[in-house]
Design a protein around this motif. Sequence first.
Motif: not given
Length: 425
Positions: A25-31
């Motif tokens: 979820a954190a990676d998706a938010a960063l993307v």
Amino acid sequence: MKSTLKAIAAACALAPACFATLAHAADAALVRRGAYLAKVGDCTACHTVSNGKPFAGGFKMLTPMGAIYSTNITPDPDTGIGHYSEADFARAMREGVAKDGHNLYPAMPYPSYVKTTDSDIHALYTYFMNGVAPVRQPNRESDIKWPMNMRWPLKFWNMVFLDKGVYQDKSGKDVAWNRGAYLIQGLGHCGSCHTPRGIAFQEKALDESGSAYLSGGPVDNWFASNLTGDHNVGLGRWSEADITQFLKTGANQHASAFGGMTSVINNSSQAMTDADLGAMSRYLKSLPAAGGNGRAPYSYDPKPTKVSLTRPANDAGARVYTTYCMHCHGADGRGFAPLLAPLAGNPNVLQSSSLSLINVTLNGTEDIVLDGIPAPFPMPNYASVLDDQQIADVLSFIRAGWNNGAPAVTADEVAKLRKDTHAAR
């Protein structure tokens, strides 16, 4: 609250997959953040050609030495940036140096991107590596001939003209002003087009400390508008709300987008948050007047022009205007803003350079596309309808009309731009 957090922690301890889910979820938010920042930087405009794959490069850019072509910035490992580390990516963004060590031409706006924060660089890198589809498409060599195509002199160019360092907030300025300055000067790279360039193709100023900053300049056969507080040719008569409306929709009561600004509206600024657009507007409205036309502040006066339009047989420009222009822009020159641009007092009409007026008359404008829907009433092209003298006549009429008081246009100027833009008669 503490008991809830303990319960979540206990659950995650019993289920390691929970941590993977949170990380994803954190990676998706960063993307998503990186995708937004790529919009702010308008990466699509240069790295995606019409009907091409996103970010695969190949866009042709004109320079005084010849054409160059944008590069593939997809994560393809062979033809793109798939092998770039984050440090490699940051160096290309901030210093204009590719992974293999060759220097990029400053058409890549790294003199602006150098101001980008580490966190924004990280988000952009995460997006391009994880949110962009890899495309195998080799980069195209420039059309610049030897020896002018040698890259090593750019090392010295950077030593002289590249101001290294991330943007630092200015003391005494509020949060919105500093955010706007960061976006305008950095990822937005507005100075790349709107600041005049020197003999070495360098921007004459990189921020508001230089009087030439954002005072307008020629680019790709257009004149990028003056964004300073000048009353006549700049944003002096625009409110912050006017600027925000223009960035969001491509038009307001004063003017409409044309040339490269159409791409900015379509691919970048309309997708920005209201807070960021407001911050940019705040910063722009703080800039003092520069690059003006030396005339008294514009005031509307329709009387002489009204007389000419009632007797068009006596004025060649008035004849063309009544036939081809008046139904959209009006006898009063005020158009039907924001749908149809005004000509009376329009900063682009008052500008000393006639590049944009000639170009838009010859070649029209591309569609402004808002939320996937083309805006109505784009400017049509008249290259095949009007000859050079007719275009010179009507533009001279417009630039003199309604108290605009701008210099006349010659048929030779029109002929040159017709040739330069390959606008067939």
